[in-house]
Design a protein around this motif. Sequence first.
Motif: not given
Length: 976
Positions: A3-24
């Motif tokens: 569960d911690e790995d999944i949660r970490e992956r979700i947070i990482r996916l979310h954070d890596t999107m910050i600042g990128r174009p919305y379509a991406e």
Amino acid sequence: MSDEDIRERIIRLHDTMIGRPYAERIGPLEQAVGLADELGDERLGIAVRLALVTALTLGGRPSESFVPFAWLVQRYDADSPALTDEYRHAILWCNKWIVDNAPDYPQIPLAQVEALLADMQRRYTAAGIGPEPVAKCRYEFVSATRGEAAAEAEFDAWTALPRCEMSDCPACSARARAEHWYDRGRYERALELLAPVLQGGSACEEEPCHSLSLAALCAAELGRMDDAAGHHLRAWRQTRDDVGKTGVVDRHVLLCARTGALARGLELMAHRWEQVREFDNPRTGMLLRAAAARLVGACLAEGMAGQALRVHDGSELVIDQGLYDDLVARALETAAAYDARNGNDSVGRMVREDFIDAGPLPPMPLTTGTAPDARRAEPLNGLSSHPRAVRPDEIAAARPEDLEGLLDRILRWGGSDAAAAFEARWRTLRDEAIARAESSGDPQLLRSVASLVVNSLHLAGAVHESQRLEATEIAIRLLEQAGDTVGAAALQHAIASAITHDEERAAALAEQVRASGDVEEILNVIGTAVFDPEDPASRRARLDELDSLGVTAESAPKLRSRWVGLVLMCCSGDPDVAAALCERAAALLQPGEFPELQRRLADHRAEALWRQDRAEEAAAVVDDAVGRLESAGALDQLAQALRYSGRIHQFLGDRLTAERRYQRALACAQRVGDPKASTHARGFLCSLLLKQGRDVEAIEVAEHALADLEIPDDPYVGWGTDAMLDSRTQIAGMGARLCLGLGETERSVSLARRGADDAIQLGRAATAAELLEIVGDGLSERDAIEALRAYTEGVEQARAAGDAMELLALQRRRMWSAADADGLDAGLAVHAEAVAAGQALCERVLTDPEFAERTNIDPEMTMLDIAIDRVRLLGSNHAADRALAELGDAPERILAHGNERFAATVHDLRARLRLAVHDERGAFADIGAAMGLADRMEDAALRRDFAALGATWLDREGRSDEAERFWAANRGRQED
């Protein structure tokens, strides 16, 4: 996965999107939603769905936002314990998007949209939110389904209400009001509402892009075409590659169509063709197709049928009646679906009246990245007017044995349309002709086809080295089979000299050809031999050999053309030499023949005149050549002559003529598919616009040039990798400076880094240093470590170039980044290096009179300025006492040197330092001295700045009455 790995992956996916174009962001966020559901974490599910709804709405896929929003609103209505106040606010904000977007889908019944609006009102009321957001959504709903005229009551009801915490941002709200007045024909009122945003006021995800797009149309309707062009260009830079802003593309295409900026409109349509063809939002797609139909209709009316466009995915789109009919039919089909649902004809009428049948507007003064405005430029004519020229229809049914004669006539008498027709026919017959010649064994046919294989490359706009090598090898094979060992040896010499650079083999083959006495092949060998026109001995030897061949005005056309071309290659920088050789060359040419040679001859004559400070005569020579090349329909040569003409007219101060020449040169180059000529025309055009302060237009041109400047693995003939890198370095540098000035920091850094890398590859250390300075400047505010790295690399390049001035500039900038990255001591250490660089520079000034005169550097003031850098650094790092001690009487010393503005600036610095140590009397003495200098310079704005420093300090000290008196007494002395 735990569960911690999944949660970490979700947070990482979310954070890596910050600042990128919305379509991406959409794909990764969809993954995150799936992982959150797998985890069963409702709060995490809410967070990532909110991010997904935002990305879908602003990323061009709003239809997919309904499902995740329904999941969110179920939790909201059930008052889920996983909801925070922040999440509740975000869900209510998303509710506006859903209600606004729902009417755009004709398959959603009106009753369902009404229900969505009622649910929104219920939620907002329960949350204690004012009625304004719901009233705005109701107005938008009525306007979309019944027309703007039918929504007057709803508009009045909305605009009468006060704003609340859930209202759109001021910029979006003002733009929505402006759109109403635009639709009602009140363009002046619309522009009044848009003015704050246009002047740099509030901004958001959609602004100022949407406001600029609307303002462009409003200004055009009022006949303010300069404003319309400016708004259009600024908006398009924000719209061009953002799928989420597709909703305003129709306005830009429509504007170009109605103002006759057809080439620009086609450029926009081609770039966004994927969305014109199909888009998630049916209403946006409908308006795009309607605007495109208006554009294509205008193109057909201007006689542009058959023109091919290369669209963004690389395919071709042909402008013809079938395309127009398809665009109109699809736009009206969607409009009919809306009208059937809405029970009226408002959408169909709007599409017809405001788009497809919209009337013309005045021409828009616009420099495009591709070709001149169709209404303002003469159409390009690729047909030669010479009676012996080839007509394109002669080529369509030509047999292989006819082609050599046709090719000779095209090269001699011009005609780009005939050249294009010949290329198409030769592509069809080439393999068959080669096979037929080889199987026949006929020496004459083999030589004819060999000639075609090699010489047909002269017609192509761009030829790669591999194509030239393949063609040469095939021709050698054919000539050897024909028993023509001399012709084969001449081609082998070309390979050894120009491709494999085997000097020994090239010399042996040249000797073999010369021994044959075959004048044509000897000329070919001379043409491919290594040669330096600036070396008098080398030039004399070549001219002597050419004279010995006995070519005269009565010789065969092929011999004369080759001889003249080689003589022109001997033209050097010496005007007298060039003039004499031009006269010799001209004596062998008949009027109107060999357009390429005529153009080169004019270029050399003009260059000789220009070097003799006879620029007006040079312009007349080139402009005369332009007229003759137009008559010959030789668009490839015309592109180069027009570019040269533009350069001379720009030098003479005639910028309008220069701009027209560059644009027409670009159009010619694009018509014949010559990337080198296109790039050069864009480079000169960009430079011209930059010098006129037309930065937005200039960066548009630069971006187009860079898009076409990807270095191929297989180099072009006549435009090698180094030459392309040189062009890219120059244009990237211009683009980087433009973007920095326009506030587009990230793009500026990207372009400057690209240009610097290219410059380093070319060994251009000075250029690399300048571009690395731009990289550092762009990074300094947000990443001191990377800025320091860029400045340090720039210092190394400046040292390698021996550029003392750039070295000093970089060291001074590097000081600040070093301090920001590693602390005060690091900054002071770099400052010591700056002092050393300054001393070296000043020493050169004192020992090199020419350098001193050229740079106008004052050694004493330069070293004092560097010393003040250290003072500023100390002051900004809470060391005001040390800073004051080191600053001393610098303002007075500077004033004694006669530099009033510099002295005022340093008085301001000393005042701030004295305030930091609570030396009020000394600080206000400095402020008074600075204001006095501002008065002497008659600079009221500078005086107010100094007065504001004193008033602000007094106010912060709690002495507001004194602050007001000081401000009142001192802010306007110059004005009084």
